[in-house]
Design a protein around this motif. Sequence first.
Motif, PDB file in Angstrom:
ATOM      1  N   ARG A 192     -12.170  41.660  14.884  1.00  0.00           N
ATOM      2  CA  ARG A 192     -13.362  41.968  14.096  1.00  0.00           C
ATOM      3  C   ARG A 192     -13.307  41.349  12.695  1.00  0.00           C
ATOM      4  NH1 ARG A 192     -13.014  48.281  15.273  1.00  0.00           N
ATOM      5  NH2 ARG A 192     -10.816  47.693  15.141  1.00  0.00           N
ATOM      6  N   MET A 197      -9.065  49.929   5.598  1.00  0.00           N
ATOM      7  CA  MET A 197      -8.222  50.683   4.657  1.00  0.00           C
ATOM      8  C   MET A 197      -7.154  51.512   5.376  1.00  0.00           C
ATOM      9  SD  MET A 197      -8.087  50.784   1.284  1.00  0.00           S
ATOM     10  CE  MET A 197      -8.110  52.394   0.471  1.00  0.00           C
ATOM     11  N   GLY A 198      -7.362  51.810   6.643  1.00  0.00           N
ATOM     12  CA  GLY A 198      -6.363  52.570   7.391  1.00  0.00           C
ATOM     13  C   GLY A 198      -5.287  51.706   8.024  1.00  0.00           C
ATOM     14  N   ARG A 253     -12.177  50.218  19.164  1.00  0.00           N
ATOM     15  CA  ARG A 253     -13.544  50.245  19.711  1.00  0.00           C
ATOM     16  C   ARG A 253     -13.850  48.998  20.538  1.00  0.00           C
ATOM     17  NH1 ARG A 253     -17.759  53.199  15.715  1.00  0.00           N
ATOM     18  NH2 ARG A 253     -16.334  53.981  14.158  1.00  0.00           N
ATOM     19  N   HIS A 274      -1.862  52.754   9.808  1.00  0.00           N
ATOM     20  CA  HIS A 274      -0.587  52.588   9.112  1.00  0.00           C
ATOM     21  C   HIS A 274      -0.294  53.662   8.087  1.00  0.00           C
ATOM     22  CE1 HIS A 274       3.013  50.379   8.103  1.00  0.00           C
ATOM     23  NE2 HIS A 274       2.700  49.540   9.049  1.00  0.00           N
ATOM     24  N   TYR A 275      -1.234  54.575   7.879  1.00  0.00           N
ATOM     25  CA  TYR A 275      -1.019  55.612   6.866  1.00  0.00           C
ATOM     26  C   TYR A 275      -1.145  56.999   7.481  1.00  0.00           C
ATOM     27  CZ  TYR A 275      -1.814  51.582   3.824  1.00  0.00           C
ATOM     28  OH  TYR A 275      -1.742  50.344   3.217  1.00  0.00           O
ATOM     29  N   ARG A 326     -21.663  51.836   9.865  1.00  0.00           N
ATOM     30  CA  ARG A 326     -22.615  52.425  10.808  1.00  0.00           C
ATOM     31  C   ARG A 326     -21.854  52.984  12.017  1.00  0.00           C
ATOM     32  NH1 ARG A 326     -25.510  46.845  13.057  1.00  0.00           N
ATOM     33  NH2 ARG A 326     -23.607  45.922  13.911  1.00  0.00           N
ATOM     34  N   ALA A 327     -22.530  53.907  12.726  1.00  0.00           N
ATOM     35  CA  ALA A 327     -21.851  54.643  13.790  1.00  0.00           C
ATOM     36  C   ALA A 327     -21.353  53.721  14.912  1.00  0.00           C
ATOM     37  CB  ALA A 327     -22.803  55.696  14.354  1.00  0.00           C
ATOM     38  N   VAL A 383      -2.585  49.329  13.078  1.00  0.00           N
ATOM     39  CA  VAL A 383      -3.994  49.720  12.927  1.00  0.00           C
ATOM     40  C   VAL A 383      -4.164  51.162  12.443  1.00  0.00           C
ATOM     41  CG1 VAL A 383      -4.900  48.028  14.565  1.00  0.00           C
ATOM     42  CG2 VAL A 383      -4.326  50.319  15.366  1.00  0.00           C
ATOM     43  N   VAL A 435      -6.610  56.967   4.907  1.00  0.00           N
ATOM     44  CA  VAL A 435      -7.150  57.469   6.176  1.00  0.00           C
ATOM     45  C   VAL A 435      -8.588  57.949   5.991  1.00  0.00           C
ATOM     46  CG1 VAL A 435      -6.866  59.226   7.984  1.00  0.00           C
ATOM     47  CG2 VAL A 435      -4.841  58.072   7.030  1.00  0.00           C
ATOM     48  N   GLY A 477     -11.527  52.360   8.557  1.00  0.00           N
ATOM     49  CA  GLY A 477     -11.726  50.924   8.694  1.00  0.00           C
ATOM     50  C   GLY A 477     -10.456  50.175   8.337  1.00  0.00           C
ATOM     51  N   GLU A 496     -14.086  60.477   8.116  1.00  0.00           N
ATOM     52  CA  GLU A 496     -13.987  60.745   9.561  1.00  0.00           C
ATOM     53  C   GLU A 496     -12.545  60.930  10.025  1.00  0.00           C
ATOM     54  OE1 GLU A 496     -16.346  58.041  11.924  1.00  0.00           O
ATOM     55  OE2 GLU A 496     -17.973  58.121  10.455  1.00  0.00           O
ATOM     56  N   GLY A 497     -11.632  60.112   9.530  1.00  0.00           N
ATOM     57  CA  GLY A 497     -10.233  60.223   9.956  1.00  0.00           C
ATOM     58  C   GLY A 497      -9.583  61.489   9.433  1.00  0.00           C
ATOM     59  N   ARG A 504     -15.150  47.225   7.654  1.00  0.00           N
ATOM     60  CA  ARG A 504     -15.475  48.500   8.308  1.00  0.00           C
ATOM     61  C   ARG A 504     -15.026  49.660   7.425  1.00  0.00           C
ATOM     62  NH1 ARG A 504     -12.095  49.431  12.092  1.00  0.00           N
ATOM     63  NH2 ARG A 504     -10.759  47.658  11.614  1.00  0.00           N
ATOM     64  N   ASP A 551     -20.252  50.531  15.272  1.00  0.00           N
ATOM     65  CA  ASP A 551     -19.032  49.719  15.214  1.00  0.00           C
ATOM     66  C   ASP A 551     -18.291  49.841  13.879  1.00  0.00           C
ATOM     67  OD1 ASP A 551     -20.776  48.401  13.601  1.00  0.00           O
ATOM     68  OD2 ASP A 551     -20.785  46.514  14.708  1.00  0.00           O
ATOM     69  N   GLY A 552     -18.727  50.764  13.033  1.00  0.00           N
ATOM     70  CA  GLY A 552     -18.028  50.972  11.757  1.00  0.00           C
ATOM     71  C   GLY A 552     -18.351  49.927  10.706  1.00  0.00           C
ATOM     72  N   GLU A 554      -9.484  53.316  17.536  1.00  0.00           N
ATOM     73  CA  GLU A 554      -9.745  52.548  16.317  1.00  0.00           C
ATOM     74  C   GLU A 554     -10.320  51.166  16.650  1.00  0.00           C
ATOM     75  OE1 GLU A 554      -9.809  52.802  13.116  1.00  0.00           O
ATOM     76  OE2 GLU A 554      -9.745  50.661  12.634  1.00  0.00           O
TER      77      GLU A 554
END
Lengths: 134, 282
Positions: B136, B201-202, A120, A101-102, B109-110, A99, B195, B199, B145-146, B140, B112-113, A118
């Motif tokens: 989910r 993408m990370g 939540r 991974h980068y 959105r804040a 979750v 990052v 969502g 933010e990251g 997201r 739940d992303g 992450e």
Amino acid sequence: MNKITRRQALGTTAGALTVLGLAGATAHAAATDSRAAATPAGTVDEVYQGRRIRISPAAGGGHHGGHHGSHGGALPTVTIDGRELHVMRNADGTWISVVNHYETFADPVSLARAAVRELRGATLLPFDPMGGAA
Amino acid sequence: MTVRKNQATLTAAEKRAFTNALLELKRTGRYDRFVTTHNGFIMSDTDGGDRVGHRSPSFLPWHRRFLLEFEAALQAVDASVTIPYWDWTADRTSRSSLWAADFVGGTGRARDGQVMDGPFAYATGKWDINVRVDGRAYLRRALGEGVAQLPTRAEVDAVLAMPVYDMAPWNSSSNGFRNHLEGWRGANLHNRVHVWVGGQMGTGVSPNDPVFWMHHAFVDKLWADWQAKNPQSTYLPAAGTPNVVDLRDTMRPWNDVTPADMLDHRKFYTFDTEPVAAARQR
């Protein structure tokens, strides 16, 4: 919101039971404070933001022994509320998970806490090289 | 001939054709197979073991081939579509037209992303996240933010100036161009963009976000730019390297394509702005 609250309650209960359960195997760590056991190589059992993180060291230990972070048995098992989080160790000793991974983390505890943030409140699915819940 | 364009220059009609082709691949199930393939590789590529798609020299040719396969799938839906690239050194804020509702939609959105606008918002019913690592099922994002900043042009130029393609031990601890572009070392280019978007993408299932393709199309263009700036340099290692794809070894999962086959992108497509070969200036 309700979900998290319920999980928080369950997590606390499970955590307390586990401290008892672990007493035989890792008496010292469990008897002091679950957070005190949060060393990179050690057993961890803590409730973080309402989620239960457990980290079991790899069989045989050897966490500082070289660059083989793959299938050599040197990886710890990390679970969040009992569901396993896929983790990997980088050659420089840092850690990543499926979750995050980068982005690298200094140790499995920071990695697991980042995963909780992450997620939540979402539940991990069993990981499967053929692709999750497709 | 396929021309890959900067996403910022696309017309409204081109954006619509691209997003419609994505939705059609999603509807037929073809899209999710690409997500599955990517996640399979990201979970099995390790620094101390076999590594093909990531943290290894073949990171660049593997993703070039992966994008070619994806682009061919898009073109089977609409022959006019090509993968645009996102130059994140230029379009570096969440206010970029990339994130508008007529293209990929904005940040989450804040609470739940969850992405709430654009063609890939969960409420459209057309973009369920099926290949996933948690419960989910909605797309997201958490833009910026990251990590606060996307890489700058100066950071990119410093990496393009590295003359050696890759170095032993050919993994995430390597020095050289490939690992600095991938981001495990140094200023951190490719990894940091994943990052920054946040969502899915990370995560290992990052192709769930359509911006994955535009990010990797730009990383791919940077490889072409590097080749033009360093005409004496080539893919390494040449041969005989355990766990690593050498120049003429075949790459999984295709098993019929080598890094050598992927070195010249002009066999497959050109960019709207082709890099000027440094050799020409000598």
